[in-house]
Design a protein around this motif. Structure first.
Motif, mmCIF file in Angstrom:
data_model
loop_
_atom_site.group_PDB
_atom_site.id
_atom_site.type_symbol
_atom_site.label_atom_id
_atom_site.label_comp_id
_atom_site.label_asym_id
_atom_site.label_seq_id
_atom_site.Cartn_x
_atom_site.Cartn_y
_atom_site.Cartn_z
ATOM 1 N N CYS A 748 42.839 30.643 -84.535
ATOM 2 C CA CYS A 748 42.793 30.514 -83.065
ATOM 3 C C CYS A 748 43.947 29.674 -82.502
ATOM 4 O O CYS A 748 44.168 29.662 -81.285
ATOM 5 N N SER A 749 44.662 28.975 -83.376
ATOM 6 C CA SER A 749 45.649 28.002 -82.874
ATOM 7 C C SER A 749 46.820 28.655 -82.143
ATOM 8 O O SER A 749 47.283 28.148 -81.116
ATOM 9 N N MET A 750 47.303 29.778 -82.637
ATOM 10 C CA MET A 750 48.492 30.400 -82.035
ATOM 11 C C MET A 750 48.217 30.931 -80.618
ATOM 12 O O MET A 750 48.979 30.642 -79.697
ATOM 13 N N PRO A 751 47.138 31.695 -80.414
ATOM 14 C CA PRO A 751 46.846 32.127 -79.039
ATOM 15 C C PRO A 751 46.600 30.945 -78.082
ATOM 16 O O PRO A 751 47.042 30.978 -76.933
ATOM 17 N N ILE A 752 45.904 29.896 -78.569
ATOM 18 C CA ILE A 752 45.640 28.735 -77.705
ATOM 19 C C ILE A 752 46.942 28.038 -77.323
ATOM 20 O O ILE A 752 47.126 27.598 -76.185
ATOM 21 N N PHE A 753 47.878 27.959 -78.285
ATOM 22 C CA PHE A 753 49.198 27.380 -77.977
ATOM 23 C C PHE A 753 49.861 28.156 -76.836
ATOM 24 O O PHE A 753 50.445 27.574 -75.915
ATOM 25 N N SER A 754 49.765 29.485 -76.904
ATOM 26 C CA SER A 754 50.383 30.318 -75.860
ATOM 27 C C SER A 754 49.763 30.034 -74.487
ATOM 28 O O SER A 754 50.478 29.970 -73.473
ATOM 29 N N ILE A 755 48.460 29.835 -74.452
ATOM 30 C CA ILE A 755 47.774 29.555 -73.179
ATOM 31 C C ILE A 755 48.259 28.230 -72.600
ATOM 32 O O ILE A 755 48.609 28.136 -71.415
ATOM 33 N N ILE A 756 48.271 27.181 -73.439
ATOM 34 C CA ILE A 756 48.682 25.851 -72.944
ATOM 35 C C ILE A 756 50.140 25.876 -72.502
ATOM 36 O O ILE A 756 50.510 25.290 -71.477
ATOM 37 N N PHE A 757 50.984 26.596 -73.270
ATOM 38 C CA PHE A 757 52.396 26.693 -72.904
ATOM 39 C C PHE A 757 52.545 27.371 -71.531
ATOM 40 O O PHE A 757 53.282 26.899 -70.652
ATOM 41 N N GLY A 758 51.804 28.460 -71.342
ATOM 42 C CA GLY A 758 51.845 29.167 -70.048
ATOM 43 C C GLY A 758 51.361 28.278 -68.916
ATOM 44 O O GLY A 758 51.941 28.258 -67.821
ATOM 45 N N ASP A 759 50.288 27.525 -69.163
ATOM 46 C CA ASP A 759 49.743 26.630 -68.136
ATOM 47 C C ASP A 759 50.727 25.517 -67.779
ATOM 48 O O ASP A 759 50.848 25.130 -66.610
ATOM 49 N N ILE A 760 51.423 24.976 -68.787
ATOM 50 C CA ILE A 760 52.401 23.914 -68.502
ATOM 51 C C ILE A 760 53.507 24.452 -67.600
ATOM 52 O O ILE A 760 53.934 23.795 -66.637
ATOM 53 N N LEU A 761 53.972 25.685 -67.889
ATOM 54 C CA LEU A 761 55.009 26.285 -67.039
ATOM 55 C C LEU A 761 54.461 26.514 -65.624
ATOM 56 O O LEU A 761 55.164 26.316 -64.617
ATOM 57 N N GLY A 762 53.188 26.931 -65.558
ATOM 58 C CA GLY A 762 52.548 27.140 -64.249
ATOM 59 C C GLY A 762 52.434 25.832 -63.478
ATOM 60 O O GLY A 762 52.651 25.784 -62.258
ATOM 61 N N VAL A 763 52.127 24.759 -64.181
ATOM 62 C CA VAL A 763 51.988 23.436 -63.559
ATOM 63 C C VAL A 763 53.304 22.978 -62.937
ATOM 64 O O VAL A 763 53.330 22.325 -61.883
ATOM 65 N N LEU A 764 54.420 23.342 -63.602
ATOM 66 C CA LEU A 764 55.733 22.911 -63.101
ATOM 67 C C LEU A 764 56.043 23.464 -61.709
ATOM 68 O O LEU A 764 56.892 22.928 -60.992
ATOM 69 N N ALA A 765 55.378 24.544 -61.344
ATOM 70 C CA ALA A 765 55.613 25.128 -60.006
ATOM 71 C C ALA A 765 54.837 24.386 -58.918
ATOM 72 O O ALA A 765 55.084 24.577 -57.732
ATOM 73 N N GLU A 766 53.906 23.528 -59.371
ATOM 74 C CA GLU A 766 53.116 22.793 -58.384
ATOM 75 C C GLU A 766 53.908 21.597 -57.832
ATOM 76 O O GLU A 766 54.813 21.079 -58.489
ATOM 77 N N PRO A 767 53.520 21.109 -56.623
ATOM 78 C CA PRO A 767 54.237 19.974 -56.008
ATOM 79 C C PRO A 767 54.087 18.680 -56.831
ATOM 80 O O PRO A 767 55.042 17.941 -57.001
ATOM 81 N N ASN A 768 52.898 18.409 -57.358
ATOM 82 C CA ASN A 768 52.688 17.151 -58.102
ATOM 83 C C ASN A 768 52.007 17.469 -59.452
ATOM 84 O O ASN A 768 50.797 17.380 -59.593
ATOM 85 N N PRO A 769 52.799 17.860 -60.458
ATOM 86 C CA PRO A 769 52.222 18.372 -61.703
ATOM 87 C C PRO A 769 51.914 17.294 -62.760
ATOM 88 O O PRO A 769 51.422 17.622 -63.814
ATOM 89 N N ARG A 770 52.206 16.035 -62.471
ATOM 90 C CA ARG A 770 52.147 15.018 -63.521
ATOM 91 C C ARG A 770 50.804 14.941 -64.240
ATOM 92 O O ARG A 770 50.738 14.983 -65.469
ATOM 93 N N ASP A 771 49.714 14.813 -63.453
ATOM 94 C CA ASP A 771 48.385 14.632 -64.067
ATOM 95 C C ASP A 771 47.990 15.815 -64.940
ATOM 96 O O ASP A 771 47.489 15.650 -66.052
ATOM 97 N N ASP A 772 48.209 17.032 -64.404
ATOM 98 C CA ASP A 772 47.853 18.231 -65.185
ATOM 99 C C ASP A 772 48.692 18.317 -66.458
ATOM 100 O O ASP A 772 48.190 18.688 -67.528
#
Length: 1301
Positions: A748-772
């Motif tokens: 399960c580790s590889m798919p979960i890594f992909s999800i977190i990586f995608g979410d981190i990139l998504g967070v960067l588009a937010e105005p205040n991404p630090r906490d996430d």
């Protein structure tokens, strides 16, 4: 597997194996540990300290290519350039991916944002799509370059490697065959097989594709690192913080595992040598009841290997677990710090920003890809180190110029050899025993055309003189001259080509009779072969064989009786038409009739040449021109028979000793026949085996062929089921369950890594991404911890399960093998080499189909299910597009990994066949060197290698293409999925983070599945191996204990044969016994005499119940031997054969082997040795009774070996003593003393003696003359003489010689 086989298998496991091996061995670990360590460390006895000196240092890596040609070097240069290009493709891809990510985050968020000015949308959309197209096209170009350059690099390196290794193989055999005999005395020929396969295989790995793959990984590592540092050095350094930790983890793990791997090789090598020794001496092991002892000895070594390998699994798991934790922790740190750098510069104008999303992703992936490439290259360090180590051993032999070089053209060649031989002041000791002087100033002159006999006690140096004439050794001081020339000044090969040799234990090669005779001289015609065979009295028996001169003689001539082997060897010597003829007990294995004719042939041959004869039986050398008596390494007297008799000194004493003890007759080698029949005969009930054997031995061409082929095909098609295999691992179900659970977690580790990586990139588009961002970084650490622990548990659990299974299977297999009937071992499929290979190979194959294999499947299933679920959950259309590449990725990566894991490019069967030929030539080096047959064997070897070599060269293109496609396909997959995902973002407002989640999880998941599947060992191989194991474990030996044996039965000593008919199933057309009747009463001494092949040794084998008769009854004390427990039956008998089999144990252990039912006290061993007249000799050795005998007792002379074997029989204190020419290899004095000891040993017990020298059995209570498969005459010596029948004729032949002598 049919129901009956399954039932047998389960019963056998439950009753005789599982009870012994399931957990008891594990419980014994602590007890055995010290013993095993001692056994390993002390095995080589006094050679332990010398061993390290013999191990050559590894060669510098560049010297591996010393045998490359200019063409090879050009190919290597081309491959290196291509490898550098493929390596640079990785950082190029990272840079494109970083730019794409930046565009996705910046432009994708604007497209999705409701605050974006609508008038700007078309421009933003166009920029966005342009970036997507740039990535897709760029990545596709990189894919094409990667495909082409990977093909070129892998193909060129493999092609060059194959050419080099072919050259090295040839050179290695040439170098081995040119070494002097002294070198072989101090090096085990058994190691040669592993050198030919393992060491050369390791060099091949160190020269081939792995070199250019190492370049690829290293260039990718350096390129990615440079890219990351140029793009953002600060973040790059933060990312690199974990790199030293991972390096240390990998380095320590590699170091520990490599040390443990070496120990594993040693442990299994030791177990393998035990197995080889036991299988090659199986008749002696069975006769002396050593089965349990050998099983225990084998299992002890397996315990050591198992413990060692479990430690290795734990070390690997710990290292890999730490590595995974460090990787995920570094992801967390890199993202946490990288997000901070991006946020710090967000307020700056775009032109002034250094750390953007694009930079962060480029740096992060640059370091990650670089680290991964470095990690992937690390196993190659070990590969290259192993190649260097193996090359050290191989190249040391290639570089060694022997002091006596049979391949050298140096030295004089004379126009003609007249045959004058002179020994002047010869001092000599063998290289393997430098402290034991053999010759101490020997002087002897042999004039041309003379027949000179060397006589003396065993070990006095007679055979040494023969070997010095052939220049197998050079004396320490003094000179051996031929025709007035020091033989050291003559060309070695030329000298040997003028010498013909016949030894006491002749060596035949696994070929036809005609080919064996043809080895005598190049250019021999069929007519010459027939003439030589007639002269050697071999023609008649050859013509009676179904295949005549084309009959295969078997491994080491095992399909021939001793007398037949001896006559073929004599024919081989006669066809040579030698100028010097050396006969070392040349007629020792012949019956009286044959011996008289062959002696006449040898006498004729010796008229035209100088002849040197070594003899114990003085009647054979009465007509010699000169007789030289050797004692304490010098000639103490010489002259003709009558001159020496007139002197009344040494020779006179020897002759009188023989006349008094009646030991002046000839012996035939039916004696050898007992040992030879042991090695070739198949039980009447073992019909399947015998049919195959008959076919291969040429008994009935075509009779069984179609059936046999069908059977072979069926066997190939049969596989066990996975359920049956898992049952084998049932005792370790807890370990397997834990391992399976942790495998699913890792999946399960590889798919979960992909999800977190995608979410981190998504967070960067937010105005205040630090906490996430911080939260996701914590997720990375948590995943790293879980995966690290899961890795450790998984590798350890499957390690324990796998090693216990391997040990259990090896123990079960070995135990099952040694308990088969003698006939089973005569099937060519069950020869020693094949059985040893099955022991190691099949157990490992089955281990690969269970345990870790189940873990791999669970890991793959978990990855696929989660990746598919996530892909369809986030965006099913993109998921389906990406899925189109998944089958291609799986197939290509799977094939690539399988190809990488393939043993070598070469055809395995072809390599094995050629290796067998090479090993045979090395194992019989004295015979090969004496025949000057080295070039012939080298040519045969190259011929066998040619086809596998050509196949390997063709395979290089296939491998190159597979590698190219496997590497290139990933780039095309990313290009397509990102392009389609980008269009969905631009046209339908899809969240850009989902594009990364879907494409990453599916592609990376698929990649990991393909890797996992390919790295799992071959399942088919495991299933087939398991089926073979099941069949063998289910197979009941065809000669077994009766169902209700008599308990604690002790024989009185009566034996009888009633209407016994018997034939060896390998020769079903030849009836050996045709209704034989014979009664042996308690306390009687019964002698069996008759011509070679009449069935004397067969009677002994039937009594030992090595075989069952076709019809009739063999009984002991009126009990059919088939109704008595085998252990009880054989414990009543002690056997001494003409060719004794000794083991690589101490002398004391070899003697004690005579009674394996108890611990034989040392005083009994010494007493037995004294009775066998060997105690004085043993005591004179530096280590006395603790002296190791080496392979097959090679450290002793024939007479010494025989006396140890007699001591072994006396320790047994048997009710029936079976003597098969027991004193044949002894000198006169030793023979007299041992004969006395045997006479004492006969007192109070029954004795059955096979004899060719009738004077040794004149006092027998009953003499039986066997002729045409029946007892033709029976009575005492005087009664038989008065009948004037067969016995009278035999006696007249021998008596005439006595009177003459």
């Amino acid at each position: 597997m049919n129901a009956e086989d399954k039932g047998n298998y389960e019963n056998n496991i439950q009753t005789s194996f599982y009870r012994k091996y399931k957990e008891e061995i594990v419980d014994l670990n602590d007890k055995l540990k010290d013993n095993v360590d001692i056994e390993f460390e002390g095995k080589s006895g006094d050679t332990k300290e010398e061993a390290p000196k013999d191990v050559p240092p590894p060669v510098p890596y560049y010297k591996l290519f010393r045998y490359s040609t200019k063409w090879d070097r050009f190919l290597l240069f081309l491959g290196t350039v291509s490898g550098v290009i493929t390596g640079l493709c990785q950082p190029a891809n990272t840079m494109l991916f970083g730019d794409l990510t930046g565009t996705m985050v910046d432009k994708g968020s604007l497209l999705a944002s409701q605050y974006t000015n609508k008038s700007d949308l078309p421009a933003i959309k166009e920029d966005f799509l342009n970036s997507i197209v740039t990535f897709a096209v760029g990545n596709s170009i990189i894919g094409v370059i990667m495909l082409i350059c990977s093909y070129i690099s892998v193909t060129t390196f493999n092609y060059a490697a194959q050419r080099q290794i072919f050259h090295i193989r040839r050179k290695f055999l040439e170098a081995a065959l040119r070494q002097d005999i002294g070198w072989y005395d101090t090096h085990q020929t058994g190691d040669f097989a592993s050198r030919m396969t393992e060491d050369l295989g390791k060099i091949e790995e160190g020269l081939g594709e792995k070199v250019v793959m190492f370049f690829h990984f290293q260039i990718a590592f350096v390129g990615s690192l440079v890219l990351a540092l140029v793009k953002g050095w600060e973040l790059a350094l933060i990312c690199l913080i974990s790199f030293p930790v991972t390096l240390i983890a990998v380095g320590v793990t590699s170091r520990v595992t490599s040390v443990l791997s070496r120990k594993e090789v040693e442990a299994y090598g030791k177990a393998g040598s035990i197995a080889e020794e036991v299988f090659s001496s199986i008749r002696s092991v069975i006769a002396y009841g050593g089965l349990d002892k050998e099983s225990e000895r084998y299992s002890k070594n397996l315990v050591y290997a198992k413990r060692n390998n479990i430690k290795r699994s734990f070390a690997s798991g710990l290292g890999m677990g730490t590595l995974w934790f460090c990787i995920y922790a570094s992801y967390a740190l890199a993202f946490w710090y990288g997000v901070g750098l991006v946020l710090d510069e967000r307020h700056l104008p775009p032109s002034e920003r250094h750390y953007t999303t694009s930079t962060m992703v480029t740096v992060f992936f640059g370091i990650m890809v670089g680290s991964m490439n470095f990690g992937q290259s690390s196993p190659y360090f070990e590969t290259f180190a192993m190649a260097k180590g193996s090359a050290g051993t191989i190249f040391a032999l290639l570089a060694r110029i022997p002091p006596i070089d049979s391949s050298s053209t140096a030295g004089r060649t004379l126009e003609k050899v007249t045959g004058d031989i002179k020994f002047e002041g010869i001092h000599f000791n063998y290289p393997s025993r430098p402290d034991v002087k053999i010759l101490t100033g020997l002087n002897l002159t042999i004039n041309k055309g003379q027949t000179v006999a060397l006589v003396g006690s065993s070990g006095c140096g007679k055979s040494t003189c023969i070997q010095l004439i052939q220049r197998f050794y050079d004396p320490s001081s003094g000179v051996v001259k031929v025709d007035g020339h020091d033989i050291r000044d003559l060309n070695v090969k030329w000298l040997r080509s003028h010498i013909g040799v016949v030894g006491q234990e002749p060596v035949l090669f696994a070929s036809t009779i005609a080919e064996n005779i043809r080895y005598g001289r190049d250019g021999v015609t069929d007519e010459d072969i027939e003439t030589a065979a007639k002269a050697a009295n071999a023609h008649d028996f050859i013509m009676k064989l179904p295949q005549k001169y084309e009959t295969m003689v078997g491994e080491r001539g095992a399909q021939m009786s001793g007398g037949q082997k001896q006559r073929i060897a004599i024919a081989r010597a006669l066809v040579r038409k030698p100028d010097i003829l050396l006969l070392d007990e040349a007629t020792s294995a012949l019956d009286t009739g044959s011996e008289a004719k062959v002696q006449e042939a040898l006498d004729k041959a010796s008229q035209s040449c100088t002849t040197v004869i070594v003899a114990h039986r003085l009647s054979t050398i009465r007509g010699a021109d000169k007789i030289a008596v050797l004692h304490d390494g010098v000639v103490v007297e010489e002259g003709t028979h009558s001159e020496l008799m007139a002197r009344g000194e040494h020779y006179y004493g020897l002759v009188n000793a023989q006349l008094n003890s009646g030991v002046d007759e000839e012996k035939e080698s039916e004696t050898t026949e007992i040992e030879r029949h042991f090695q070739r005969t198949i039980s009447k009930t073992s019909t399947e085996s015998s049919q195959r054997s008959s076919l291969t031995d040429g008994s009935h061409p075509g009779e069984f062929s179609s059936e046999d082929e069908e059977g072979t095909k069926k066997e190939k098609e049969t596989k066990a089921t996975m359920t049956e295999i898992i049952k084998l691992n049932k005792p370790e179900w807890v370990y397997i369950m834990i391992g399976g659970l942790t495998s699913a977690i890792m999946g399960c580790s590889m798919p979960i890594f992909s999800i977190i990586f995608g979410d981190i990139l998504g967070v960067l588009a937010e105005p205040n991404p630090r906490d996430d961002a911080n939260l996701y970084c914590i997720y990375f650490v948590v995943i790293g911890t879980i995966v690290g622990i899961a890795t450790l548990i998984q590798m350890y659990s499957f390690g324990v399960a796998g090693e216990k299974l391997t040990m259990r299977l090896r123990s079960l297999l070995f135990d099952a093998m040694v308990r088969q009937e003698v006939g089973w071992f005569d099937d060519k499929e069950n020869n020693t080499g094949a059985l040893c290979a099955r022991l190691s190979g099949e157990a490992s194959s089955v281990q690969g189909a269970t345990g870790s294999r189940i873990g791999t499947i669970l890991q793959s299933i978990a990855t696929v299910i989660l990746a598919l679920a996530l892909a369809l959950y986030y965006e099913w259309r993109l998921g389906l597009v990406t899925l189109t590449f998944c089958p291609v990725i799986i197939v290509t990566t799977f094939v690539q990994r399988r190809v990488m894991m393939g043993e070598t490019l070469s055809n395995k069967a072809g390599i094995e066949k050629s290796s067998k030929l090479a090993v045979e030539s090395i194992g019989n080096i004295r015979t090969v060197a004496g025949l000057c047959a080295e070039p012939k064997f080298i040519n045969l070897y190259i011929k066998e290698l040619e086809n596998p070599h050509q196949l390997a060269l063709r395979n290089t293109h296939y491998r190159g293409f597979v590698f190219g496609v496997a590497r290139g396909i990933m780039f095309f997959a990313y290009a397509t999925s990102m392009y389609y995902g980008g269009t969905l973002v631009a046209n339908e407002g899809l969240d850009f983070s989902k594009v990364f989640k879907v494409s990453q999880s599916l592609i990376m998941g698929t990649f990991s599945v393909a890797n996992a599947l390919a790295f799992a060992p071959n399942v088919d191989k495991g299933l087939i191996a398991a089926e073979r194991i099941f069949k063998l474990l289910a197979r009941k030996p065809l000669i077994t204990d009766p169902r209700f044996p008599t308990e604690l039965w002790v024989a009185k000593g009566n034996a009888s044969f009633s209407q016994v008919k018997f034939y060896y199933p390998t020769r079903t057309t030849v009836n050996v016994l045709k209704g034989l009747d014979l009664v042996v009463k308690k306390g009687q001494t019964v002698a069996l005499v008759g011509a070679s092949g009449c069935g004397k040794s067969t009677c002994i084998q039937l009594l030992e119940r090595f075989y069952d008769p076709v019809s009739g009854t063999v009984a002991m004390d009126d009990r059919d031997v088939s109704t008595v427990a085998l252990k009880d039956l054989r414990s009543q008998m002690g056997i001494v054969s003409q060719e004794p089999t000794l083991f690589d144990r101490t002398i004391a252990e070899n003697i004690a082997y005579g009674d394996n039912s108890r611990q034989v006290p040392m005083d009994e061993i010494i007493e037995a040795a004294k009775k066998a007249n060997i105690h004085t000799f043993i005591s004179s050795l530096p280590q006395g009774y603790d002296t190791r005998l080496g392979e097959k007792g090679t450290q002793l002379s024939g007479g010494q070996k025989q006396r140890v074997a007699i001591a072994r029989a006396l320790v047994r204190n048997p009710k029936i003593l079976l003597l098969d020419e027991a004193t044949s290899a002894l000198d006169t004095e030793s023979e007299r003393v041992v004969q006395e000891a045997l006479d004492k040993a006969k007192e109070g017990r029954t004795c059955i003696t096979i004899a060719h020298r009738l004077s040794t059995i004149v006092d027998s209570d009953l003499i039986c003359v066997i002729d045409n498969g029946r007892v033709a005459e029976m009575g005492t010596h005087q009664q038989l003489l008065s009948r004037k029948g067969i016995y009278h004729r035999l006696h007249a032949l021998q008596g005439g010689r006595n009177r003459n002598s």
